[in-house]
Design an enzyme around this catalytic site. Structure first.
Site, PDB file in Angstrom:
ATOM      1  N   LYS A  44       0.801  -1.220   0.000  1.00 30.44           N
ATOM      2  CA  LYS A  44       0.000   0.000   0.000  1.00 30.44           C
ATOM      3  C   LYS A  44       0.839   1.278   0.000  1.00 30.44           C
ATOM      4  O   LYS A  44       0.297   2.372  -0.212  1.00 30.44           O
ATOM      5  CB  LYS A  44      -0.952  -0.001   1.195  1.00 30.44           C
ATOM      6  CG  LYS A  44      -2.027  -1.072   1.126  1.00 30.44           C
ATOM      7  CD  LYS A  44      -2.954  -0.881  -0.062  1.00 30.44           C
ATOM      8  CE  LYS A  44      -4.113  -1.850  -0.016  1.00 30.44           C
ATOM      9  NZ  LYS A  44      -5.063  -1.632  -1.117  1.00 30.44           N
ATOM     10  N   ASP A  45       2.138   1.154   0.218  1.00 32.03           N
ATOM     11  CA  ASP A  45       2.996   2.337   0.072  1.00 32.03           C
ATOM     12  C   ASP A  45       2.914   2.886  -1.350  1.00 32.03           C
ATOM     13  O   ASP A  45       2.960   4.099  -1.559  1.00 32.03           O
ATOM     14  CB  ASP A  45       4.451   1.979   0.379  1.00 32.03           C
ATOM     15  CG  ASP A  45       4.722   1.824   1.863  1.00 32.03           C
ATOM     16  OD1 ASP A  45       3.771   1.903   2.659  1.00 32.03           O
ATOM     17  OD2 ASP A  45       5.896   1.613   2.224  1.00 32.03           O
TER      18      ASP A  45
END
Length: 335
Positions: A44-45
């Site tokens: 999700k970065d």
């Protein structure tokens, strides 16, 4: 000298890891994209960076502004980490049922954390809708402005996965990738990677691994948005509506994956290959095995190793919790 100038430079370009046991089991080469190596510890970065960069480019996110998002945890961690590094602030709305480890991580990073009850997407109190209302309230008093990240329907999510994750998989395999499969949280990874791979090789087979209780298995199988039987302890994946990102996904096959099928893969991976991964990676690996059986031996299949298992230690690696849920518990974990 090659030096990273900011934490954003550490996002992406994660390696592909050969998953030995499942490759031997299926006769295929099954590879995992090691997204747990991103600085915030998850895939999700990339989503967080894509959303921030798109908001900056459009002028919606101004210097010193606030980013608000509803999340199961990992996107909130990524957004907060990047907000700290890039001169923004963050507010995160998350269901209180998510792991204590993710709650602790967000508090450690300094997020303005709002915990809400877990409820269905149709309920106005759902964490996504709560985040939208919070963004609207904060916009009235934040002098540098506020954006609602909207990871589920913001196409900047799938676009960064198309431009980075999918492109990296193609380059790392020298184009010799026959299939890709992963579960869906927002749909950004599946949509972005499927678009990138199909654009380069149209007969790349794209699959979705959907946990029990979610609706996308049936949606891609028959066109009916019908929840499957049962439920899953896996956090961050398994949805019951078609997001704008999901609508962009190019899916050939869908698989319903139960926790009893999936969890042994990550227990074995920890015991025999030295990797401690979260539950979504279990669903993804189980999906890759299913896809390998569908394609037959000799194919190369890629999936996503989304985050570390220590983010779920109190549940996923807790023998009492697993036994109470009637889920498989490895012998080395039993007390």
């Amino acid at each position: 000298m090659k030096i990273a100038s900011c934490v954003t430079d550490l996002i992406g370009n994660t390696p592909l890891l050969h998953l030995r046991q499942v490759s031997e089991k299926t006769g295929c080469t099954i590879l995992g994209k090691a997204e747990f190596l991103n600085p915030g510890g998850s895939v999700k970065d990339r989503t967080a960076l894509g959303i921030i960069r798109a908001a900056e480019a459009s002028g919606a996110l101004l210097p010193g502004g606030r980013i608000v998002e509803g999340t199961a945890g990992n996107t909130g961690i990524g957004l907060t980490l990047l907000a700290n590094a890039m001169g923004y602030s963050s507010s995160v709305v998350m269901p209180i049922t998510q792991s204590k480890e993710k709650i602790d991580s967000l508090e450690l990073l300094g997020a303005d954390l709002h915990l809400v009850g877990a409820t269905s997407y149709s309920d106005p109190k759902h964490y996504i809708h709560t985040a939208e209302r919070l963004a609207q309230r904060l916009a009235e008093k934040e002098k540098h402005g506020v954006i609602w990240a909207r990871q589920f329907d913001n196409l900047a999510n799938m676009e960064i996965h198309r431009d980075t994750t999918g492109a990296e998989i193609w380059n790392q395999t020298n184009g010799e990738v026959d299939g890709f499969i992963c579960a869906v949280g927002t749909g950004g990874t599946l949509a972005g990677v499927s678009t990138a791979l199909k654009t380069r090789k149209v007969n790349t087979v794209i699959g979705i691994a959907d946990p029990a209780g979610a609706s996308l298995y049936e949606y891609f199988h028959s066109g009916s948005l019908q929840a499957s039987e049962g439920n899953s302890i896996v956090e961050g994946i398994g949805i019951n509506h078609v997001t704008d990102n999901v609508a962009q996904a190019q899916v050939d096959l869908s698989f319903h994956i139960d926790d009893t099928e999936a969890l042994p893969y990550i227990f074995d991976l920890l015991q025999h290959e030295g990797l401690c991964l979260g539950g979504s990676s279990a669903i993804n690996i189980a999906g890759a095995v299913r896809l390998a059986k569908e394609l037959g031996p000799g194919h190369t299949i890629v999936t996503i190793l989304a985050d570390y298992g220590n983010r779920y230690q109190g549940k996923l690696f807790n023998p009492v919790f697993l036994e109470n849920k009637g889920l498989p518990t490895p012998s080395w974990l039993t007390i």
